[in-house]
Design a protein around this motif. Structure first.
Motif, mmCIF file in Angstrom:
data_model
loop_
_atom_site.group_PDB
_atom_site.id
_atom_site.type_symbol
_atom_site.label_atom_id
_atom_site.label_comp_id
_atom_site.label_asym_id
_atom_site.label_seq_id
_atom_site.Cartn_x
_atom_site.Cartn_y
_atom_site.Cartn_z
ATOM 1 N N GLN A 11 74.474 -39.366 -44.372
ATOM 2 C CA GLN A 11 75.256 -38.509 -43.481
ATOM 3 C C GLN A 11 76.354 -37.836 -44.310
ATOM 4 O O GLN A 11 76.960 -38.472 -45.176
ATOM 5 C CB GLN A 11 75.874 -39.401 -42.389
ATOM 6 N N SER B 226 74.014 -34.823 -40.338
ATOM 7 C CA SER B 226 72.915 -35.589 -40.925
ATOM 8 C C SER B 226 71.636 -34.786 -40.774
ATOM 9 O O SER B 226 71.503 -33.967 -39.853
ATOM 10 C CB SER B 226 72.777 -36.956 -40.254
ATOM 11 N N LYS C 246 81.226 -44.427 -38.069
ATOM 12 C CA LYS C 246 80.213 -43.412 -38.334
ATOM 13 C C LYS C 246 80.241 -42.289 -37.301
ATOM 14 O O LYS C 246 79.780 -41.179 -37.569
ATOM 15 C CB LYS C 246 78.814 -44.051 -38.360
#
Length: 1135
Positions: A107, A120, A161
């Motif tokens: 990513q 991503s 994330k």
């Protein structure tokens, strides 16, 4: 650690960021609005990539190596493939500051001045999140779960994330300390994720994922622009405003500089899984370095200490495999280990550790001493009580408190040093030099012992267990083995890089090189086995080898461990060799076997039976069994007995029993050896006994006794010994060497042939002690006229150069007298008389000029104006040709002008000022001379009549400036001057008629024939209350009937000088007190002068014959206690 530049290039535009392809083959640089792709192996530019419209600020490569991303000031992010093709572009609202790929999910995080985005490959859109401040840097954790963002306001935000903030770290500096670079440690060994943070508050800090700080902030003293870890996280690179990249430990301890640059460093990265570092700078320079980490280690027997992670020391027991780590928290520069001691050199101090106990397996060290001082050294060695520092050619011995006790200076660079044991505080060191010299040094002794000198440089050294053999590896990779005592090369082997003797067996050594380990026992062939690395030790059956950074113990073959059989193997080998050569005497072979087994008496019987008594004797003497040897000899040959006693004495000497050895040598008649030992030990009393018992015919031992007496500072006994053998020359040399001059002179009086041997060294000694005048006299006395003159000439020259003109006058007078002395030799008479007159003239000039120089250089004058006036006139009249060195015409004319003006000699002053206009005038006189030249024009154009000099021969008034010099313009009679006031004295020189000798002339003058008696001019009148003296003016004046006065007449108008020549009758009429005689030594004639005013007393110095007014002379002698001209002391009886 040192950095070696591999390649360098210049991109002309600032390099803001760079990234390596994960396999390390390519390097992507952000330079201007382009990306530059380089081949890392040689720095070749493979391809420039264009895609951005403004400056590219950041670049990052994905961990899988398939793509990389770049961010620019044009607010766009471009995704590129590994084939250098752009595949995707997306934008932010502001310029892109940093990009980073997730190491697991790939990513991409892209950060701008106001937000950050996460992209991503699986999803088409970019999820963006607002930021409270400009994001300057970002970094993913190793597991890819968290992203750390560094901000301009000094805050670090840790996100998951999905971009959600989990931890917020606020730095103490706030917005005054912008976060400029952050990086998570890639280390797999750490239990927690560690974040390194560098801010523009010039601090380096470390944090856990939880936000808790690890340790304290570390001050950097520069603004950091980039921070990156090595692949395994063991080191950190930092670069910035200090124009260099620095290497730090993972704890933030600075280790050194990687590369200095000419501008700010904006980015630096480590090539994956390597020690290569690339640096990008403000001025567009790209530099690619290789970092070389040297091995820092030390070994003593089975303990090996080495540096780990640059700041730690690990001590490893090679037998038990135990290890202990000592954390120093600073760069470890040197390590030394010896017995129970361990020394570690850090940048600013040296730590000395010791073991807690004497247990051979103990691995616990504690600090014994700290020497807090910075040292520069190439090698470090530790002993029981000292540390030894080696810096190029110098060795220094320091106590554990840091006090320098001793220093040794070598002839060449020191290449190898090793402690070879010894009592505490007296250990021995083995030192190998680049010039091939090998030395043994004891730490308590200033003097190094040279063991041997070979032609090639030393690389490695070791000494055998019994200290009898030395193994050397030289720069040609040759292992050479020497016998230390005989210096003989026993054997050599090629392909060696290091060598070690077995510590338990004398004749076994091993050496490594060419990928092999070589083991050699005595003279047997070399045994080889494969091995990579260096041999560093050999203990019993184990050989210790260092390969790269690891140490290993190698077991040697079993045959070599049975060392007790080695002697018999040698014997068997020797007997086989002798049999091959044709020897068949089995009794002799059996005797050798008995002697090896310790059955010495049986061996002696067999030696005797085989007719080899000498071998039996050698065996007994080698074993120091002297009594058995004497029994074996019985009442044999006295020569053999004497030889035996000598051998016994040699043994006593070797086992350090010198007194016993001396007695034995004396009984064996070996006096020289006895004297040598006695002298070396300084036993003066014993030496005196030996010298007195020796017969005077035994010259060599007596001379050796005298030598030791001199060496031991007993010159009296040395003199006694020289007298005993009648060696007077050596006795003279002894007196001269010990500077006992009185004894030397007394000996010289009795034996004139040694005069040269005494006075010449005496003169040289005086000269060395700055007693030059005495030295000159000593040379003269020794008959070394040339040296005497040379010393005087040098003294004179120095005096003139240093403006000591009175000294120069004195030395020139002495030189003239030396020349007069030499002129007695008919061969040199004419030349030396010319020199005599020249030096006399110079002496008079310098004597007068001394007053001029003092007048012009010093603030106050010590002379009357009339004296300075007379001197300057005298000098100008004398300087008709060349001006001698040091005498200045400017100073002389300046003095004359000033004094003439002051005394009323205006015409002369005007002439002097006119003359000065033609000369180069110093700046300090310029104004005074110009003013004087102007003011003199207002004065009358004539001189004061009082100053005009009178000729006492013809009564002519002479001009103040006389073209003829210092002679009368009318009668040409030379003037005689006073040597103090330089007035013309009332003296006339006269010469003797032919046939009258000097002795006769003096006797005639001394007769004083009766002349017309002058009546008393004074009349005494007495009255009641008074007594009156009256001068009768009617009396005839004296001189009408003086025969000398008649001789003064001469023919008027003649240009030639007519001397006054007197006959015997005239001499008889003279009064002794009216005549002055210069009694020159031969070959010169005496000079006679008649005073024309007897009442005005004149004194002549009996040494230099200079004339003075008596009052002036007496005053000067009182001031100086000597003649002011020749310095003859008033108490000196000799003329």
């Amino acid at each position: 650690m040192r950095a070696v530049l591999t390649w360098r290039d210049k991109a002309e535009l600032c390099i803001y960021d760079l990234a390596f392809k994960p396999d390390g083959t390519q390097l992507i640089l952000a330079a201007g609005n382009r990306l530059l792709v380089y081949d890392t192996s040689d720095g070749t530019l493979l391809q420039p990539l264009k895609g951005h419209k403004d400056t590219v600020y950041c670049v990052a490569y994905a961990k899988d190596g398939k793509r990389f991303a770049s961010g620019s000031a044009d607010k766009s992010v471009i995704i590129w493939t590994s084939k250098l093709e752009g595949i995707l572009k997306y934008t932010h609202n502001d310029s892109i500051q940093c990009v980073s790929y997730n190491p697991v999910t790939h990513q991409l995080a892209s950060c701008s001045s106001s937000d950050f985005g996460l992209w991503s490959p699986e999803q088409k859109s970019v999820s963006k999140h607002k930021s409270s401040s400009k994001i300057t840097c970002c970094s993913w954790t190793n597991d890819g779960q968290y992203l750390a963002l560094g901000m301009f306001n000094g805050i670090i935000s840790i996100r998951n994330k999905n971009g959600e903030e989990k931890v917020k770290i606020e730095r103490p500096g706030g917005s005054l300390s912008p976060i400029w670079s952050i990086c998570w440690s890639p280390s797999r060994e750490e239990h927690n994720d560690i974040l390194a943070v560098a801010d523009w508050g010039q601090k380096l800090s470390f944090y856990q994922l939880s936000g808790k700080q690890i340790g304290r902030d570390r001050s950097l003293n520069f603004d950091p622009c980039c921070l990156s870890y090595f692949t395994k996280g063991e080191y950190i690179l930092l670069g910035g405003s200090d124009k260099q990249v620095s290497l730090f430990t993972k704890d933030g301890v600075r280790l050194g500089t990687v590369g200095e640059q000419n501008s700010w460093v904006w980015t630096c990265k480590v090539k994956p899984d390597s020690n290569y570092v690339v640096v990008g700078c403000q001025d567009g320079t790209i530099s690619f370095y290789q970092l070389i980490f040297s091995t820092v280690h030390g070994l003593y027997k089975d303990r090996y200490a080495y540096r780990d992670s640059m700041t730690d020391v690990i001590v490893q027991h090679l037998i038990t495999e135990q290890k202990v780590r000592i954390k120093c928290k600073e760069l470890v520069k040197k390590i030394a280990i010896y017995k129970n001691r361990l020394a570690i050199q850090l940048p600013e101090k040296i730590l000395i550790y010791e073991l807690y106990s004497d247990d051979s397996s103990d691995m616990h060290y504690r600090v014994k001493e700290k020497i807090v001082k910075k040292f520069e050294c190439n090698l470090l060695v530790v002993c029981a009580d000292h540390i030894i520092l080696c810096q190029e050619k110098r060795l220094q011995c320091l106590s554990f408190s840091g006090v320098k006790e001793r220093e040794w200076q070598m002839e060449s660079l020191i290449r190898y040093i090793k402690v070879i044991g010894g009592p505490p505080g007296r250990e021995g060191l083995l030192v190998g030099l680049k010039n091939g010299q090998i030395l043994k040094i004891f730490v308590d002794n200033l003097f190094a012992i040279v063991l041997l000198k070979q032609a090639t440089a030393v690389r490695c050294l070791d000494m055998s267990a019994s200290r009898n053999k030395l193994a050397v590896v030289d720069e040609n990779d040759t292992c050479l083995v020497y016998d230390i005592h005989t210096k003989e090369l026993l054997f050599q082997e090629p392909n060696a890089n290091s060598v070690a003797w077995n510590t338990q067996c004398e004749d076994m050594l091993c050496f490594s090189g060419g990928g092999y380990l070589n083991i050699k026992a005595s003279t047997f062939p070399v045994h080889q086995q494969k091995l990579q690395g260096f041999v560093v030790g050999y203990n019993g059956s184990k050989i210790f080898c260092l390969h790269v950074f690891s140490m290993s113990a190698v077991e040697v073959p079993q045959a070599f461990t049975r060392v007790q059989d080695l002697r018999y193997l040698e014997l068997i080998n020797s007997i086989e060799e002798r049999k091959k050569r044709g020897e068949t005497n089995n009794d002799l072979f059996l005797a050798d076997v008995f002697s090896y087994q310790g059955k010495f008496h049986e061996a002696a019987k067999l030696y005797k039976r085989s007719g080899h008594e000498n071998l039996a004797l050698n065996m007994y003497t080698d074993l120091r069994m002297f009594e058995y040897a004497k029994d074996f000899l019985g009442s044999g040959d006295p020569k053999e007995t004497k030889m035996l006693i000598t051998k016994q004495a040699d043994w006593a000497r070797n086992i350090n029993e010198p007194k016993a050895a001396v007695e034995m040598y004396i009984s064996a008649g070996e006096h020289v050896k006895a004297i040598e030992i006695t002298g070396d030990h300084g036993w003066v009393d014993m030496l005196i006994d030996i010298a007195r018992k020796l017969d005077k015919a035994e010259r060599e031992p007596l001379l050796m006794c005298a030598y030791y007496f001199k060496k031991l500072d007993n010159p009296g006994y040395a003199a006694e010994t020289y007298l005993k053998i009648g060696d007077l020359k050596s006795l003279v040399q002894l007196h001269v060497e010990t500077q006992r001059w009185d004894e030397a002179f007394a000996l010289g009086e009795k034996h004139p042939e040694f005069k040269d041997d005494i006075y010449v060294p005496y003169a040289q000694w005086l000269a060395e002690n700055d007693r030059f005048e005495e030295a000159q006299k000593a040379f003269h006395k020794a008959g070394r006229q040339r040296e005497a003159v040379r010393v005087l000439e040098q003294l004179t020259h120095n005096a003139v150069v240093e403006s000591r003109f009175n000294d120069a006058a004195y030395y020139y007078w002495m030189l003239s007298m030396q020349c007069l002395d030499i002129a007695q030799d008919p061969a040199q008479k004419d030349m030396m008389l010319d020199k005599f007159r020249h030096f006399q003239h110079l002496a008079e000039l310098y004597h007068g000029y001394h007053a001029i120089q003092r007048y012009t250089e010093e603030p106050f004058s010590f002379h009357l104006p009339e004296t300075l006036f007379n001197i300057s006139r005298f000098l100008l009249h004398s300087l008709t040709k060349d001006t001698p060195l040091g005498i200045s015409k400017v100073n002389t004319l300046f003095t004359l002008a000033k004094q003439s003006k002051a005394l009323g000699a205006y015409k002369l002053a005007r002439h002097a000022y006119d003359k000065l206009q033609d000369l180069q005038i110093p700046a300090r006189f310029q104004k005074s001379i110009e003013l004087g030249s102007l003011t003199i024009r207002s004065k009358p154009f004539h001189d004061s009549e009082e100053l005009v000099p009178l000729c006492y021969r013809c009564s002519t008034n002479n001009p103040l400036l006389n073209n003829l010099g210092n002679v009368c313009i009318n009668c040409r009679q030379p003037f005689v001057f006073s040597a103090s006031s330089y007035e013309v004295l009332h003296l006339v020189e006269f010469y003797l008629e032919e046939g009258i000798t000097d002795e006769e002339a003096v006797s005639l003058i001394d007769l004083e024939a009766p002349r017309h008696k002058r009546e008393n001019k004074w009349q005494e009148i007495a009255s009641n209350n008074s007594q009156t003296l009256r001068l009768d003016e009617t009396m005839d004046s004296m001189g009408d009937d003086d025969p000398f006065t008649a001789k003064l007449s001469f023919e008027q108008g003649g240009s030639e000088f007519v001397p006054v020549v007197v006959s015997r009758s005239v001499l008889r009429s003279m009064s002794r007190r009216d005549v002055l005689i210069k009694r020159w030594p031969p070959p010169l004639q005496w000079q006679y002068f008649r005073s024309l005013l007897p009442d005005a007393s004149i004194t002549m110095c009996p040494s230099c014959f200079q004339m003075f007014h008596s009052e002036d002379y007496e005053l000067l002698v009182l001031q100086h206690t000597c003649c002011p001209y020749c310095r003859r002391r008033i108490d000196d009886p000799s003329p």
